[in-house]
Design a protein around this motif. Structure first.
Motif, PDB file in Angstrom:
ATOM      1  N   VAL A  15      62.409 -10.194  -1.534  1.00 32.01           N
ATOM      2  CA  VAL A  15      61.644  -9.102  -0.908  1.00 32.01           C
ATOM      3  C   VAL A  15      62.522  -7.903  -0.581  1.00 32.01           C
ATOM      4  O   VAL A  15      62.009  -6.787  -0.430  1.00 32.01           O
ATOM      5  CB  VAL A  15      60.883  -9.580   0.353  1.00 32.01           C
ATOM      6  CG1 VAL A  15      59.874 -10.663  -0.017  1.00 32.01           C
ATOM      7  CG2 VAL A  15      61.835 -10.062   1.436  1.00 32.01           C
ATOM      8  N   ASP A  16      63.827  -8.099  -0.490  1.00 34.81           N
ATOM      9  CA  ASP A  16      64.722  -6.963  -0.279  1.00 34.81           C
ATOM     10  C   ASP A  16      64.717  -6.009  -1.465  1.00 34.81           C
ATOM     11  O   ASP A  16      65.160  -4.862  -1.340  1.00 34.81           O
ATOM     12  CB  ASP A  16      66.154  -7.442  -0.020  1.00 34.81           C
ATOM     13  CG  ASP A  16      66.357  -7.912   1.409  1.00 34.81           C
ATOM     14  OD1 ASP A  16      65.478  -7.665   2.253  1.00 34.81           O
ATOM     15  OD2 ASP A  16      67.403  -8.542   1.683  1.00 34.81           O
ATOM     16  N   CYS A  17      64.217  -6.461  -2.605  1.00 34.71           N
ATOM     17  CA  CYS A  17      64.087  -5.576  -3.769  1.00 34.71           C
ATOM     18  C   CYS A  17      63.011  -4.515  -3.551  1.00 34.71           C
ATOM     19  O   CYS A  17      63.005  -3.481  -4.215  1.00 34.71           O
ATOM     20  CB  CYS A  17      63.763  -6.395  -5.018  1.00 34.71           C
ATOM     21  SG  CYS A  17      65.134  -7.418  -5.608  1.00 34.71           S
ATOM     22  N   ASN A  18      62.062  -4.812  -2.664  1.00 39.01           N
ATOM     23  CA  ASN A  18      61.027  -3.857  -2.227  1.00 39.01           C
ATOM     24  C   ASN A  18      59.851  -3.664  -3.177  1.00 39.01           C
ATOM     25  O   ASN A  18      58.816  -3.166  -2.762  1.00 39.01           O
ATOM     26  CB  ASN A  18      61.632  -2.482  -1.896  1.00 39.01           C
ATOM     27  CG  ASN A  18      62.600  -2.556  -0.746  1.00 39.01           C
ATOM     28  OD1 ASN A  18      62.284  -3.140   0.285  1.00 39.01           O
ATOM     29  ND2 ASN A  18      63.791  -1.995  -0.918  1.00 39.01           N
ATOM     30  N   ASP A  19      59.972  -4.038  -4.442  1.00 45.05           N
ATOM     31  CA  ASP A  19      58.811  -4.003  -5.332  1.00 45.05           C
ATOM     32  C   ASP A  19      59.092  -4.851  -6.572  1.00 45.05           C
ATOM     33  O   ASP A  19      60.234  -5.248  -6.838  1.00 45.05           O
ATOM     34  CB  ASP A  19      58.408  -2.571  -5.725  1.00 45.05           C
ATOM     35  CG  ASP A  19      59.496  -1.805  -6.447  1.00 45.05           C
ATOM     36  OD1 ASP A  19      60.102  -2.356  -7.384  1.00 45.05           O
ATOM     37  OD2 ASP A  19      59.745  -0.642  -6.085  1.00 45.05           O
ATOM     38  N   ASP A  20      58.036  -5.119  -7.341  1.00 44.28           N
ATOM     39  CA  ASP A  20      58.172  -5.994  -8.506  1.00 44.28           C
ATOM     40  C   ASP A  20      59.101  -5.412  -9.566  1.00 44.28           C
ATOM     41  O   ASP A  20      59.835  -6.151 -10.234  1.00 44.28           O
ATOM     42  CB  ASP A  20      56.797  -6.251  -9.132  1.00 44.28           C
ATOM     43  CG  ASP A  20      55.963  -7.255  -8.348  1.00 44.28           C
ATOM     44  OD1 ASP A  20      56.516  -7.918  -7.445  1.00 44.28           O
ATOM     45  OD2 ASP A  20      54.756  -7.369  -8.645  1.00 44.28           O
ATOM     46  N   ASP A  21      59.040  -4.094  -9.761  1.00 44.90           N
ATOM     47  CA  ASP A  21      59.906  -3.478 -10.773  1.00 44.90           C
ATOM     48  C   ASP A  21      61.377  -3.728 -10.459  1.00 44.90           C
ATOM     49  O   ASP A  21      62.172  -4.024 -11.360  1.00 44.90           O
ATOM     50  CB  ASP A  21      59.638  -1.971 -10.865  1.00 44.90           C
ATOM     51  CG  ASP A  21      58.315  -1.654 -11.542  1.00 44.90           C
ATOM     52  OD1 ASP A  21      57.768  -2.543 -12.236  1.00 44.90           O
ATOM     53  OD2 ASP A  21      57.822  -0.519 -11.384  1.00 44.90           O
ATOM     54  N   GLY A 133      50.951  -7.263   1.834  1.00 45.32           N
ATOM     55  CA  GLY A 133      51.449  -7.765   0.570  1.00 45.32           C
ATOM     56  C   GLY A 133      52.784  -8.463   0.741  1.00 45.32           C
ATOM     57  O   GLY A 133      53.227  -8.743   1.862  1.00 45.32           O
ATOM     58  N   LEU A 134      53.441  -8.740  -0.362  1.00 47.03           N
ATOM     59  CA  LEU A 134      54.698  -9.482  -0.300  1.00 47.03           C
ATOM     60  C   LEU A 134      55.826  -8.682   0.323  1.00 47.03           C
ATOM     61  O   LEU A 134      56.623  -9.206   1.105  1.00 47.03           O
ATOM     62  CB  LEU A 134      55.100  -9.925  -1.719  1.00 47.03           C
ATOM     63  CG  LEU A 134      56.440 -10.648  -1.831  1.00 47.03           C
ATOM     64  CD1 LEU A 134      56.458 -11.907  -0.981  1.00 47.03           C
ATOM     65  CD2 LEU A 134      56.748 -10.961  -3.282  1.00 47.03           C
ATOM     66  N   TYR A 135      55.902  -7.416  -0.010  1.00 48.87           N
ATOM     67  CA  TYR A 135      57.050  -6.609   0.407  1.00 48.87           C
ATOM     68  C   TYR A 135      56.767  -5.887   1.724  1.00 48.87           C
ATOM     69  O   TYR A 135      55.613  -5.762   2.140  1.00 48.87           O
ATOM     70  CB  TYR A 135      57.402  -5.601  -0.690  1.00 48.87           C
ATOM     71  CG  TYR A 135      57.640  -6.262  -2.022  1.00 48.87           C
ATOM     72  CD1 TYR A 135      58.842  -6.906  -2.296  1.00 48.87           C
ATOM     73  CD2 TYR A 135      56.641  -6.282  -2.993  1.00 48.87           C
ATOM     74  CE1 TYR A 135      59.054  -7.543  -3.515  1.00 48.87           C
ATOM     75  CE2 TYR A 135      56.840  -6.915  -4.220  1.00 48.87           C
ATOM     76  CZ  TYR A 135      58.050  -7.538  -4.468  1.00 48.87           C
ATOM     77  OH  TYR A 135      58.248  -8.175  -5.669  1.00 48.87           O
ATOM     78  N   ALA A 136      57.825  -5.419   2.366  1.00 43.86           N
ATOM     79  CA  ALA A 136      57.672  -4.676   3.609  1.00 43.86           C
ATOM     80  C   ALA A 136      56.778  -3.457   3.385  1.00 43.86           C
ATOM     81  O   ALA A 136      56.804  -2.830   2.324  1.00 43.86           O
ATOM     82  CB  ALA A 136      59.040  -4.228   4.122  1.00 43.86           C
ATOM     83  N   ALA A 137      55.968  -3.134   4.381  1.00 47.59           N
ATOM     84  CA  ALA A 137      55.073  -1.981   4.311  1.00 47.59           C
ATOM     85  C   ALA A 137      55.317  -1.082   5.513  1.00 47.59           C
ATOM     86  O   ALA A 137      55.832  -1.530   6.550  1.00 47.59           O
ATOM     87  CB  ALA A 137      53.615  -2.433   4.265  1.00 47.59           C
ATOM     88  N   ASP A 184      55.027   1.549   0.484  1.00 51.84           N
ATOM     89  CA  ASP A 184      56.270   0.815   0.292  1.00 51.84           C
ATOM     90  C   ASP A 184      57.467   1.614   0.784  1.00 51.84           C
ATOM     91  O   ASP A 184      57.339   2.771   1.210  1.00 51.84           O
ATOM     92  CB  ASP A 184      56.429   0.383  -1.172  1.00 51.84           C
ATOM     93  CG  ASP A 184      56.547   1.572  -2.132  1.00 51.84           C
ATOM     94  OD1 ASP A 184      56.933   2.678  -1.718  1.00 51.84           O
ATOM     95  OD2 ASP A 184      56.260   1.368  -3.332  1.00 51.84           O
ATOM     96  N   ARG A 185      58.649   0.994   0.721  1.00 50.82           N
ATOM     97  CA  ARG A 185      59.841   1.622   1.283  1.00 50.82           C
ATOM     98  C   ARG A 185      60.201   2.927   0.582  1.00 50.82           C
ATOM     99  O   ARG A 185      60.566   3.909   1.231  1.00 50.82           O
ATOM    100  CB  ARG A 185      61.021   0.648   1.211  1.00 50.82           C
ATOM    101  CG  ARG A 185      62.273   1.158   1.919  1.00 50.82           C
ATOM    102  CD  ARG A 185      63.412   0.163   1.800  1.00 50.82           C
ATOM    103  NE  ARG A 185      63.060  -1.115   2.387  1.00 50.82           N
ATOM    104  CZ  ARG A 185      63.183  -1.402   3.675  1.00 50.82           C
ATOM    105  NH1 ARG A 185      63.625  -0.472   4.521  1.00 50.82           N
ATOM    106  NH2 ARG A 185      62.860  -2.600   4.123  1.00 50.82           N
TER     107      ARG A 185
END
Length: 216
Positions: A15-21, A133-137, A184-185
């Motif tokens: 999740v530290d990646c912040n998005d799927d890409d 969602g999965l990532y921080a918002a 997103d971030r």
């Protein structure tokens, strides 16, 4: 020697990646010891190492390690998808729930989908500061604007929210103003920078991915 991660550290890394890409561009395969996800060690192989170690048949070579043998587990982007499905259907999931979802996928090659969240779970997740969602918002709020800055603020708000300048000015006069919600971030950082460029600071509310992560 390759250091192995426990499940919690692996999930935090994803999740530290912040998005799927970013997950896709950063990591290839995740290697793991044999056993249940809650108790084994993981090694997420960096994309550059994965590509460099391809043996010509599309299979990466195992990372060098002194630990017990590692097996190809799942692609990192698949791990992210499993976590996302679990969180969407069970917003209050803890580490054991995510471990079960990963074990289910690795055994059945399909997602463990619980259906719609239980009544009230989404509201309770919001109360606990968990992202939808999965990532921080992030929510961004404009709380203070000096009179001399109102015109510049209204112009920027009009552009961001596709309003007329008159409509935006009315909102700027009636603060606080929700500039953006559940972004997103990268989008949060971009908007904060745009407001900072005209001398305005936004109030930032962060929603975390998992219950064990710090609030705020």
């Amino acid at each position: 020697m390759t250091d192995l991660l426990d499940l919690r550290r692996l999930l935090d890394l994803i999740v530290d990646c912040n998005d799927d890409d970013a997950v896709w561009n950063t990591y290839g395969w995740v290697w793991a010891q044999e056993g249940n996800a809650a108790s084994v060690g993981f090694h997420p192989q960096a994309r550059r190492d994965h590509d460099a170690s391809d043996d010509g048949d599309g299979e990466p070579a195992p990372p060098i390690t002194t630990s017990p043998r590692l097996w190809l587990y799942l692609e990192a982007i698949t791990v992210a998808g499993i976590l996302d499905v679990q969180k969407q259907s069970r917003p209050l999931s803890g580490l054991d729930d995510y471990a079960h979802a990963l074990d289910y996928y690795s055994q059945h090659d399909t997602f463990l989908d619980h259906g719609e969240p239980a009544p009230g779970d989404r509201e309770e997740a919001d109360r606990q500061g968990l992202s939808p969602g999965l990532y921080a918002a992030f929510d961004l709020t404009l709380e203070t604007v000096e009179p001399a800055q109102r015109k510049a603020a209204a112009s920027l708000v009009a552009e961001i929210q596709a309003l007329s300048v008159g409509e935006a000015l009315a909102q700027v006069r009636a603060l606080p103003l929700a500039v953006a919600c559940n972004i997103d971030r990268a989008a949060s950082d971009h908007l904060q920078a745009r407001f900072a460029a005209i001398g305005l600071a936004l109030q930032v509310t962060r929603y975390r991915s998992f219950p064990w992560q710090p609030i705020g």
